[in-house]
Design an enzyme around this catalytic site. Structure first.
Site, PDB file in Angstrom:
ATOM      1  CG  ASP A   1      -2.199  -0.902   1.035  1.00 21.89           C
ATOM      2  OD1 ASP A   1      -2.338  -1.445  -0.046  1.00 21.89           O
ATOM      3  OD2 ASP A   1      -2.900  -1.232   2.028  1.00 21.89           O
ATOM      4  N   GLY A   2       1.917   1.204   0.514  1.00 29.55           N
ATOM      5  CA  GLY A   2       3.010   2.409   0.609  1.00 29.55           C
ATOM      6  C   GLY A   2       3.306   2.824  -0.736  1.00 29.55           C
TER       7      GLY A   2
ATOM      8  CG  ASN B   1      -3.802   6.064   4.141  1.00 32.19           C
ATOM      9  OD1 ASN B   1      -4.762   5.645   3.408  1.00 32.19           O
ATOM     10  ND2 ASN B   1      -2.801   5.050   4.390  1.00 32.19           N
TER      11      ASN B   1
ATOM     12  NE  ARG C   1      -2.700  20.406  27.941  1.00 33.91           N
ATOM     13  CZ  ARG C   1      -2.342  20.153  29.160  1.00 33.91           C
ATOM     14  NH1 ARG C   1      -3.285  19.753  30.202  1.00 33.91           N
ATOM     15  NH2 ARG C   1      -0.903  19.935  29.278  1.00 33.91           N
TER      16      ARG C   1
ATOM     17  CB  ALA D   1      -3.920   3.834   7.679  1.00 34.37           C
ATOM     18  CE1 TYR D   2      -0.777   6.371  14.839  1.00 32.04           C
ATOM     19  CE2 TYR D   2      -0.034   8.394  13.529  1.00 32.04           C
ATOM     20  CZ  TYR D   2       0.143   7.608  14.849  1.00 32.04           C
ATOM     21  OH  TYR D   2       0.572   8.290  15.990  1.00 32.04           O
TER      22      TYR D   2
ATOM     23  CG  LEU E   1      -8.432   0.286  12.634  1.00 31.52           C
ATOM     24  CD1 LEU E   1     -10.010   0.448  13.210  1.00 31.52           C
ATOM     25  CD2 LEU E   1      -8.333  -0.743  11.879  1.00 31.52           C
ATOM     26  CB  SER E   2      -3.099   2.254  15.148  1.00 29.62           C
ATOM     27  OG  SER E   2      -2.879   1.321  13.911  1.00 29.62           O
TER      28      SER E   2
ATOM     29  CB  ALA F   1      -1.852   9.210  23.579  1.00 25.73           C
TER      30      ALA F   1
END
Length: 300
Positions: free
Chosen positions: A77-78, A156, A184, A198-199, A201-202, A221
């Site tokens: 995919d990259g 993405n 924040r 991708a990211y 979802l993580s 986070a």
């Protein structure tokens, strides 16, 4: 090999993940299929240079966009993301041969190319259009106004994040001029439906079907646990102001890094370009999710 109709295309570009072990033999195999289908074949210039394949013409991506009418991308995919960003403005259809791990958008397994690829080339395919993100950074000038210092495209996600050693950053977010919240967090992801698996979802974001006209905004986070992902329409503009934090940066699909300062403004909107993917006949998104995310484990 199945009987197929005459080829729908005239001139194919062949683009490969040339760093991969054994990629030359794979590319030669794909090139032979294209030639047997009646296409002229040109290799992307870096692919040709790094594999030593000299039997075909070599073109840069800009030349490919002007001279070819289909691109076959061999890799993961990259590799497809990097190619699609450059070729989107030419409205060129893309076929992905999967030599990577997941392969959400390079979805033709290499083992199937001798049957699947000739069928696609003859017109037996599912065509899909995917939205792209357009992002920019504005910085205050001496006159108190904003000027654009950086622009880019993403398939993405657009990511604003803290530096590697810095503490969390504070970001003020507006949607079409309406204040949403101050985050924040370690960063903020604005992902397309393509990037939602991708990211995003993580980081805890939802999976969006590619047919949904929306973006998902996902804090990474967050300090406040009630800062949850939100899906917003892709018809407007997302504005992200850098309020606090050191060494913040912005990138597109993990590429095109731009360093940010306090007071910088990041804007994200829908690009006027879309990506055209050609999938094997019978392809559907839900089957891809089941296979790639292993949702079908334990199913009879």
């Amino acid at each position: 090999m199945p009987q197929t109709s005459p080829c729908r295309f005239r001139h194919a570009a062949l683009i490969g993940k040339y760093q991969a072990h054994g990629i030359r033999a794979v590319l030669e195999d794909v090139a032979n299929i294209l030639i047997r289908a009646g296409l002229e074949v040109s290799l992307e210039k870096d692919t040709a240079l790094n594999t030593g394949m000299t039997d075909y013409g070599a073109l840069c991506l800009n030349e490919i966009g002007k001279q070819c009418d289909v691109a076959v991308v061999v890799g993961g995919d990259g590799t497809m993301l990097a190619t699609a960003r450059e070729l989107a403005r030419f409205n060129m259809p893309l076929i992905g041969i999967n030599q990577g791990r997941l392969g959400f958008i390079t979805d033709v397994p290499f083992k199937d190319i001798h049957t699947a690829l000739p069928l696609i080339l003859s017109g037996e395919y599912e065509e899909e259009h995917r939205a792209m993100l357009s992002g920019s950074v504005q910085r205050l000038n001496r006159n108190g106004g904003y000027e654009t210092i950086y622009e880019g495209f993403a398939i993405n996600e657009v990511l604003v994040s803290r530096g590697g050693t810095a503490s969390m950053i504070e970001l003020r977010v507006e949607i079409d001029g309406q204040f949403l919240t101050n985050y924040r967090a370690d960063g903020l992801i604005v992902a397309s439906p393509t990037g939602s698996s991708a990211y995003s979802l993580s980081a805890g974001g939802p999976v969006l079907h590619p047919g949904i006209s929306g973006w998902v905004v996902v804090p990474i986070a967050p300090h406040t646990l009630t800062n949850r992902p939100i899906v917003v329409p892709d018809s407007g503009t997302i504005t992200i102001d850098i309020v606090a934090g050191r060494d913040a940066s912005m990138n597109f699909d993990m590429q095109g890094l731009a360093s940010l300062l306090h007071g910088d403004r990041v804007t994200v909107r829908r690009s006027r370009h879309t990506i055209r993917f050609l999938h094997p006949k019978g392809w559907n998104y839900y089957a891809t999710l089941r296979r790639k995310l292993r949702w079908n484990e334990g199913v009879a």
